[in-house]
Design an enzyme around this catalytic site. Structure first.
Site, short mmCIF file in Angstrom:
data_model
loop_
_atom_site.label_atom_id
_atom_site.label_comp_id
_atom_site.label_asym_id
_atom_site.label_seq_id
_atom_site.Cartn_x
_atom_site.Cartn_y
_atom_site.Cartn_z
CB CYS A 22 10.90 -10.94 -3.39
SG CYS A 22 9.62 -10.94 -2.28
CD GLU B 93 12.02 -6.37 -8.80
OE1 GLU B 93 12.85 -6.11 -8.25
OE2 GLU B 93 11.26 -7.13 -8.57
CG HIS C 57 10.16 -6.53 -5.24
ND1 HIS C 57 9.98 -7.71 -6.17
CD2 HIS C 57 9.21 -7.23 -4.26
CE1 HIS C 57 9.47 -8.76 -5.65
NE2 HIS C 57 8.68 -8.33 -4.60
#
Lengths: 210, 259
Positions: free
Chosen positions: A81, A191, A189
């Site tokens: 990001c 994650e 993202h």
């Protein structure tokens, strides 16, 4: 394997740490640049503005350390990001009309989505499909059109198309993944992208030659 | 193409999940952590958790519990309820929230939205608006879990929140909450027309057709729902199949299997 997450005061590292821990690696939350020396992989996360991000990186010596680890030692770096945008040469966010110099690890600039001709709602929030360019090892085993979670108002515009590893479509094509040798970044993202995100992180840990 | 999100809302009160009607008459529907684990396993698009105790009793948001919940959540996780200052936002983001939602505190101190957006980025600030429809057809925003009239119109307030730096608007109809009679489409549409931010419709979903209406007829970028998932056999995955059949882009489950 030791993986360092750069803790430079820009947002929530918890989800990146949790995802990497889930993948079974030894996570170092690095609060000082010298802690990067022990790491075989480095993750640069971050939310917030480009100008704030660079101010934090420069003030604590992170910028030089990151250039040294990647360019001199070839240690793979993954920006996520804002961390991906900071890899660029310059960014317009938070600079009050002037461009702020970035890490300059991948040539290009970071500009607001409307400056790229995007007329849809900003920020670009939600799950969007990515289209790989070629077959980058970072995206191995991830089918084209797989959705990842994006949340951003600015986008990376690499100077060379060869550094774009994947794009996504939000009215206009946006850079989703960049890469140049050991330096890589995702606008989305991983994650927070459930199983597809885990696969990408696993590729970063295992599939990239050091 | 960007997908429309289907977001389960979890209302958390006194250590358990609850669901009410019209912001009242709460029923316990089970513990929080197993619900988050199940939604995570089922690969939902996103989760919203609202701490009702904190809102009602002006208590501190429970960051320790949020930490435990975030540990089990590998999809975007928004936390709201009782957030009144920057320190609380920082604590919740540190605990693992990806986004925080601001509601009551923004009326008393609108600058909190500016400060939070400048410090943490617009992308993690969800501005939440609860509104009621009056007999004359006008809408009014209510704070403190629907208990205090604010004198503000939802479209004007949404515009101000957007100008102050919010990244998304969550618009909830208090009248429709828990009724499963459908979103208040006029309310949702007045907000989607007012701002150029993504808008999440909330309050009233009882079936997949209601979700389709909020998206295709009222312009919502995402639909949030609670009762439909707690009290019926309908699921987020089936909702997305129904929306896809109506021509709405949704995110299919990741086909390549576990990493």
């Amino acid at each position: 394997m030791k993986v360092a997450i750069v803790d430079y005061g820009m947002g929530n590292l918890g989800s990146v740490r949790r995802a990497l821990t889930e993948l079974g690696v030894d996570v170092i939350v690095a609060e000082r640049p010298d802690q990067l020396a022990a790491a075989a992989r480095i993750v640069l996360p971050g939310v917030g503005s480009f100008t704030d991000g660079m101010a934090h990186l420069d003030a604590r010596g992170w910028s030089d350390a990151l250039r040294e680890r990647t360019l001199t030692h070839g240690i793979p770096l993954l920006g996520i990001c804002l961390g991906m945008q900071l890899l660029a040469g310059a960014g317009s966010e938070g600079g009050n009309g002037t461009m702020t110099p970035g890490l300059a690890l991948i040539p290009g600039d970071v500009v607001r989505l409307d400056a790229l001709g995007c007329t849809l709602r900003i920020p670009h929030v939600g799950w969007n499909a990515i289209v790989p360019h070629g077959t980058p090892p970072l995206l191995a085993g991830i089918p084209p059109q797989t959705d990842f979670y994006f949340v951003h108002s600015y986008a990376f515009r690499p100077a060379s198309a060869s550094h774009i590893l994947a794009t996504t479509d939000y009215g206009v094509p946006l850079t989703a993944v960049v890469g140049d040798g050991p330096v890589m970044g995702t606008q989305f993202h991983p994650e927070k992208s459930s199983r597809a995100g885990f696969r990408l992180l696993k590729n970063f840990l295992e599939g990239i030659p050091c | 193409m960007l997908k429309v999100r289907v977001i389960p809302t979890l209302l958390w009160k006194n250590f358990g999940l609850v669901k009410g009607v019209g912001f009242d008459s709460w029923r316990r529907v089970g513990p929080v952590l197993p619900a988050i684990k199940v939604y995570n396993t089922r690969d939902v698009d996103e989760l919203i958790l609202v701490d009702i105790t904190a809102t009602r009793e002006a208590a501190e948001p429970d960051a320790e519990s949020v930490h435990d919940f975030a540990d089990e959540c590998f999809v975007p996780f928004t936390v709201g309820g009782g957030i009144a200052g920057i320190e609380q936002i920082q604590r919740l983001l540190r605990a693992g929230a990806d986004k925080i939602s601001l509601n009551s505190a923004a009326y008393a101190n609108p600058r909190l939205v500016d400060d939070a957006a400048r410090r943490y980025g617009a992308q993690c600030i969800v501005a939440s608006i609860d509104a009621r429809r009056h007999a004359d057809g006008n809408y009014e925003c209510f704070s403190h879990a629907g208990t205090q009239a604010t004198g503000r119109r939802p479209d004007d307030w949404a515009r101000e929140l957007a100008d102050r730096g919010a990244g998304e608007i969550l618009i909830t109809s208090i009248d429709r909450d828990g009724t499963m009679t459908g979103y208040d489409l006029a309310l949702v549409e007045c907000v989607t027309r007012a701002v150029n931010l993504p808008v999440i419709a909330s309050g009233g979903a009882g079936n997949y057709e209601h979700m389709r209406q909020a998206i295709q007829d009222a312009g919502a970028s995402a639909v949030a729902a609670a009762s439909i998932f707690h009290f019926t056999e309908q699921t987020p995955a089936e909702a997305k199949k129904a929306l896809a059949a109506a021509g709405i882009p949704v995110r299919p489950g990741y086909a390549a299997g576990p990493a």
